[in-house]
Scaffold this active site. Structure first.
Site, short mmCIF file in Angstrom:
data_model
loop_
_atom_site.label_atom_id
_atom_site.label_comp_id
_atom_site.label_asym_id
_atom_site.label_seq_id
_atom_site.Cartn_x
_atom_site.Cartn_y
_atom_site.Cartn_z
N ASN A 24 0.88 -1.17 0.00
CA ASN A 24 0.00 0.00 0.00
C ASN A 24 0.92 1.22 0.00
OD1 ASN A 24 -1.79 2.04 0.46
ND2 ASN A 24 -2.77 1.10 2.25
N ARG A 69 -2.66 -1.99 -3.38
CA ARG A 69 -3.91 -1.27 -3.15
C ARG A 69 -3.88 -0.04 -4.04
NH1 ARG A 69 -5.21 3.23 1.14
NH2 ARG A 69 -7.44 3.42 0.72
N HIS A 98 -13.39 2.44 0.16
CA HIS A 98 -13.37 1.32 1.13
C HIS A 98 -13.98 0.06 0.54
CE1 HIS A 98 -13.65 4.48 4.62
NE2 HIS A 98 -12.38 4.17 4.39
N ARG A 109 -12.97 14.82 8.59
CA ARG A 109 -13.76 15.22 7.41
C ARG A 109 -15.20 15.50 7.80
NH1 ARG A 109 -12.02 10.11 3.84
NH2 ARG A 109 -10.11 9.92 5.03
N GLU A 159 -8.21 -5.83 4.64
CA GLU A 159 -8.09 -5.47 3.23
C GLU A 159 -6.87 -6.11 2.60
OE1 GLU A 159 -8.85 -1.68 5.07
OE2 GLU A 159 -9.62 -0.94 3.16
#
Ligand code: ADP
Length: 403
Positions: free
Chosen positions: A7, A91, A180, A241, A385
């Site tokens: 990643n 990823r 996601h 956020r 993941e």
């Protein structure tokens, strides 16, 4: 077969080496501060103590070289030689409309990822650097890319289009993509397996709640709608956020506060959400602690955060005309019993009856937290993941060898 999962970010690179015969992790680690002075490599070999090295790592090619040195170190490595790595899986945040599943890296695939730089300027260029760095260090080793957006490519146009002039979609691909996806896909499959039911037979809502957070409605085993949009800013309130707000606030605040585009972008992405409302932290643990000590702003942030998750659950249950399974995952979803309780309380009308004792248990495995007989089953499913990336990479490489 051994698969290395990578990643790559702009200044960091995380890795995990899997042995796919039993899906065990042989080693994992991360390189931080790439391109800065004092880069740090933290290497965690399975069953051995962590190793930390500080050095100068100017680019991703050197970062991958250091990872190889770590993995093959006679003392704390996991393999004898680099040639033991059969494939590498990456990823990639944005796959746009071009990718609805994982693919092997080819020249065409790289060109497509490059075309998507505009849509994910902070992420896709870094992923490309990761791919090139592997090419330089492990020439000839097959690579695969697994996209955060791919799982959501099944959404109908009623879910993915915005009610704005359609020319913007045609000209600039302005639409909902969702993120996601790897996590939503992984935990939905895990949840169905846990319940011993075909995923296609279940109406499911998966809540991935970490620093970033999103909910997905899964109908017939496919993503039907998801709360993140064209960018990961839309939807739930998050650590830093804002999530959903009246779009007219943006020009209004820009005008009143004389903010530039960059400043307003930074405000909404980095200085909003739980951090802004609590005035304390973006970290759920710190906000919960402050709330328990009586801090009013922390309580307000926590309540707003949970209320917004609850609203999405209600709207997705309506969108699917029902709900069988609700899943919580990621840092907050897996660990915060307080959040799960606050979200599930008051939606008994949907058929959710939380078992407080089960909910409060601290465990690391997939589990049900509703009472026996609850019409809707609520599960906590640890996300993974990296494992899904390793599995997809393994499958694609195996297929390419037999075809
Ligand atoms: P990312 O989106 O960066 O992958 P994670 O899924 O790791 O994030 O989630 C990070 C969040 O999980 C942080 O806000 C952290 O406070 C929260 N978290 C981790 N452990 C706990 C815990 N025991 N209780 C509440 N929140 C937790």
């Amino acid at each position: 077969m051994k698969v290395l999962v990578i990643n790559a970010g702009s200044s960091s690179l995380k890795y995990q080496l899997y042995d796919m015969t039993d899906e065990s992790v042989l080693a994992s680690g991360r390189v931080e501060r790439i391109g800065m002075d004092s880069s740090i490599v933290t290497h965690e070999p399975a069953g051995k103590p962590e190793v930390r090295q500080v050095s100068e790592i100017l680019d991703h090619v050197t970062a991958v070289k250091r990872v190889m040195e770590m993995l093959t170190n006679p003392e704390f490595g996991a393999i004898a030689h680099m040639s033991e790595i059969d494939a590498v899986g990456h990823r990639v945040v944005h796959g746009g409309e071009a990718f609805s599943s994982s693919v092997l890296v080819t020249l065409e695939v790289k060109l497509e990822i490059r075309k998507l730089f505009d849509l994910a300027p902070l992420h896709n260029p870094a992923h490309m650097m990761g791919i090139s760095a592997v090419e330089a260090n492990l020439p000839g080793v097959p690579q695969a890319v697994v996209f955060d957006t791919a799982f959501h490519q099944t959404m109908p146009n009623t879910s993915y289009l915005y009610p704005i002039p359609t020319v913007l979609y045609r000209r600039h691909q302005v639409r909902r993509y969702g993120f996601h996806g790897t996590s939503h896909s992984y935990v939905s499959a895990q949840a169905a397996a846990y319940l011993r039911k075909p995923l296609e037979s279940l109406k499911m809502i998966t809540c991935h709640i970490g620093n970033g957070a999103s909910c997905t409605a899964i109908l017939n085993g496919k993503s039907y709608d998801t709360s993140m949009g064209m960018t990961p800013l839309e939807g739930l309130m998050m650590g830093t956020r804002s999530g959903d707000l009246d779009p007219a606030i943006v020009p209004f605040v820009m005008n009143k506060e004389e903010l530039t585009l960059n400043e307003v972008n930074s405000m909404l992405n980095k200085h909003s959400g739980m951090l802004a409302v609590s005035g304390i932290s973006s970290d759920m643990r710190e906000v919960t602690e402050a709330m328990e000590e009586g801090d009013k702003n922390a309580k307000l942030a926590f309540d707003m955060y949970c209320y917004r998750v609850k609203k999405y659950i209600g709207s997705y249950a309506a969108a699917m005309n029902g709900l069988d399974v609700l899943v919580f995952t990621a840092g907050v979803g897996e660990n915060s019993a307080a959040l799960r309780k606050a979200v599930c309380e008051g939606i008994t009308f949907l058929g959710i009856e939380l078992d407080d004792k089960r909910n409060a248990e601290r465990r690391k495995d997939t589990r049900e937290i509703t009472v026996a007989g609850s019409k809707v089953k609520v599960l906590v499913v640890p996300t993974n993941e990296e494992l899904l990336i390793a599995r997809d990479t393994f499958r694609l490489v195996k297929q390419s060898r037999t075809s």
